[in-house]
Enzyme design. Structure first.
Site, PDB file in Angstrom:
ATOM      1  N   GLU A  44      -4.791   2.683  -4.092  1.00  0.00           N
ATOM      2  CA  GLU A  44      -3.159   2.587  -3.973  1.00  0.00           C
ATOM      3  C   GLU A  44      -2.815   1.105  -3.660  1.00  0.00           C
ATOM      4  O   GLU A  44      -1.698   1.401  -3.166  1.00  0.00           O
ATOM      5  CB  GLU A  44      -2.474   3.454  -2.988  1.00  0.00           C
ATOM      6  CG  GLU A  44      -2.882   4.170  -2.003  1.00  0.00           C
ATOM      7  CD  GLU A  44      -4.226   4.570  -1.444  1.00  0.00           C
ATOM      8  OE1 GLU A  44      -5.536   3.764  -2.527  1.00  0.00           O
ATOM      9  OE2 GLU A  44      -4.294   4.853  -0.281  1.00  0.00           O
ATOM     10  N   ASP A  79      -2.063   9.422 -10.523  1.00  0.00           N
ATOM     11  CA  ASP A  79      -2.654   8.694 -11.333  1.00  0.00           C
ATOM     12  C   ASP A  79      -0.557   8.214 -11.841  1.00  0.00           C
ATOM     13  O   ASP A  79      -0.924   7.090 -11.869  1.00  0.00           O
ATOM     14  CB  ASP A  79      -3.223   8.963 -12.417  1.00  0.00           C
ATOM     15  CG  ASP A  79      -4.494   8.944 -12.074  1.00  0.00           C
ATOM     16  OD1 ASP A  79      -4.936   8.358 -10.836  1.00  0.00           O
ATOM     17  OD2 ASP A  79      -4.954   9.573 -12.872  1.00  0.00           O
ATOM     18  N   HIS A  99      -4.810  14.504  -8.822  1.00  0.00           N
ATOM     19  CA  HIS A  99      -4.847  13.098  -9.408  1.00  0.00           C
ATOM     20  C   HIS A  99      -4.468  12.636 -10.206  1.00  0.00           C
ATOM     21  O   HIS A  99      -3.672  12.109 -10.200  1.00  0.00           O
ATOM     22  CB  HIS A  99      -6.886  13.464  -9.658  1.00  0.00           C
ATOM     23  CG  HIS A  99      -7.118  12.819  -8.769  1.00  0.00           C
ATOM     24  ND1 HIS A  99      -7.805  11.834  -7.785  1.00  0.00           N
ATOM     25  CD2 HIS A  99      -7.700  13.696  -7.925  1.00  0.00           C
ATOM     26  CE1 HIS A  99      -8.199  12.044  -6.745  1.00  0.00           C
ATOM     27  NE2 HIS A  99      -8.291  13.182  -6.504  1.00  0.00           N
ATOM     28  N   ASP A 158       0.913  -0.988   0.143  1.00  0.00           N
ATOM     29  CA  ASP A 158       0.089  -0.193  -0.221  1.00  0.00           C
ATOM     30  C   ASP A 158       1.007   1.552  -0.106  1.00  0.00           C
ATOM     31  O   ASP A 158       1.513   1.632   1.425  1.00  0.00           O
ATOM     32  CB  ASP A 158      -0.914   0.076   1.232  1.00  0.00           C
ATOM     33  CG  ASP A 158      -2.264   1.196   1.272  1.00  0.00           C
ATOM     34  OD1 ASP A 158      -2.887   0.824   0.995  1.00  0.00           O
ATOM     35  OD2 ASP A 158      -2.014   1.817   1.522  1.00  0.00           O
ATOM     36  N   ASN A 183      -2.085  12.745  -3.920  1.00  0.00           N
ATOM     37  CA  ASN A 183      -3.444  14.177  -4.946  1.00  0.00           C
ATOM     38  C   ASN A 183      -3.786  14.973  -4.564  1.00  0.00           C
ATOM     39  O   ASN A 183      -4.027  15.946  -5.351  1.00  0.00           O
ATOM     40  CB  ASN A 183      -5.018  12.253  -4.417  1.00  0.00           C
ATOM     41  CG  ASN A 183      -5.012  10.823  -5.039  1.00  0.00           C
ATOM     42  OD1 ASN A 183      -3.570  11.748  -6.397  1.00  0.00           O
ATOM     43  ND2 ASN A 183      -5.292  10.387  -5.479  1.00  0.00           N
TER      44      ASN A 183
END
Ligand SMILES: [Mg+2]
Length: 346
Positions: A270, A244, A240, A227, A235
């Site tokens: 994530e 990404d 975002h 994670d 973010n």
């Protein structure tokens, strides 16, 4: 010089125009005989005349002659010889020989070898001659009709073959398109569109399959859950689009850091998963640690900061199902987060 003799001197006498049913060539070295025969048929047919085999053959080549009627006895080439040449030139021309009884042996041979259609022995009556010539034209008409039909069939067949080939190509192209789109659909159904890794659905399938396989063959099986640390902050701070890019970067590092037979996927958000078949816990720990280090040291395209992740590792115990295994890995991940992140827990 009269018109008639001029006509003969000029090789072939021209036919009279009329409602002709075809062209007849009359060959005789005695021009009076050739003329008298020709006169019998001028009302019905286009009639050419010739007084020797050479001129007669030239006439056959020059005109669309259906029937040739030739005297047998001529200086230089005989009628049978001429008709055999005509047969070679165009077998569809119907050939009739006029002969005296003295030549009957040669004539029968010509008939038997298929060089002539019919012969008339001298002296013949006009009625008889008329009958034979009419029959010959009828026969020739059938031959031509047959040849035309064969030609039409051949053309139709060629067209048909072309159409079939064309359709086959179309069908192949369609099949290929269908296969490609099926492949694409099946890929889309299994892949996470952002990272290209297996999606959760496919991971669940792989997971269930590997757990069952390992239980049946008493093989070890381990799982790593990774994670990304503080991903929400990435973010929130960078947007975002950058988030990404970070996920894509992490996926690439996991994908290149795993062993060839390990399976990676994006579980959601994530969170990533690595499935390690035939791998004991301590070996899975080594893999996880290597991935953690690789990520920490990697430069991720589109992001300037350092990206780290926390790793939870678990191994399958006998009697455990995929949910149980996953819950254990999740617990280990939770501890890695609790214990300060960017670390591996078992
Ligand atoms: Mg003669």
């Amino acid at each position: 010089m009269s018109t008639l003799s001029k006509g003969f001197a000029g090789r072939v006498r021209a036919p009279k125009a009329g409602k002709a049913k075809g062209a007849l060539l009359v060959v005789d070295d005695e021009t009076s005989i050739a003329e008298s025969i020709a006169d019998l048929f001028r009302r019905e047919y286009i009639v050419y005349t010739a007084s020797n085999a050479t001129d007669a053959y030239a006439s056959v080549v020059d005109h669309d002659v259906s029937v040739v009627i030739s005297d047998q006895r001529m200086p230089q080439e005989t009628g049978a010889e001429l008709l055999s040449r005509v047969a070679l030139y165009n077998p569809s021309i119907t050939r009739i020989l006029l002969t005296g009884f003295a030549d009957i042996g040669a004539v029968i041979q010509a008939v038997n070898s298929g060089q002539i259609y019919y012969y008339l022995a001298k002296p013949w009556s006009d009625d008889e001659l008329h009958l034979v010539v009419d029959k010959a034209f009828e026969h020739n008409g059938l031959l031509r009709e047959r040849d035309q039909l064969i030609e039409q069939l051949r053309a139709a067949n060629t067209g048909l073959e072309g159409q079939v080939a064309e359709r086959t190509r179309e069908l192949q192209a369609r099949t290929e398109e269908l296969e490609n789109s099926n492949r694409l659909i099946s890929e889309l159904a299994r892949k996470d569109p952002l990272t290209g890794l297996s999606n959760r659905r496919h991971l669940d399938e792989l997971f269930a399959m590997e757990v069952e396989r390992s239980a049946r063959h008493k093989l070890s099986l381990s799982v790593i859950i990774a994670d990304v640390d503080h991903f929400k902050k990435v973010n929130d701070t960078h947007g975002h689009a950058v988030g990404d890019m970070v996920l894509v970067g992490v996926a690439k590092i996991l994908e290149s850091g795993k062993r060839p037979y390990d399976m990676t996927g994006r579980f959601g958000g994530e969170e990533f998963v690595v499935l390690l078949p035939e791998t004991r816990g301590e070996d899975a720990m080594v893999v996880a640690e290597r991935l953690r280090t690789a990520l920490q040291e990697a430069a991720i395209a589109g992001f300037t900061g350092t990206v780290t992740a926390s790793f939870g590792v678990a191994s399958l115990l006998s009697g455990e199902d995929s949910l149980g295994l996953f819950a254990k890995a999740d617990g280990a991940l939770y501890r890695a987060k609790e214990n300060g992140r960017n670390r591996v827990e078992f």
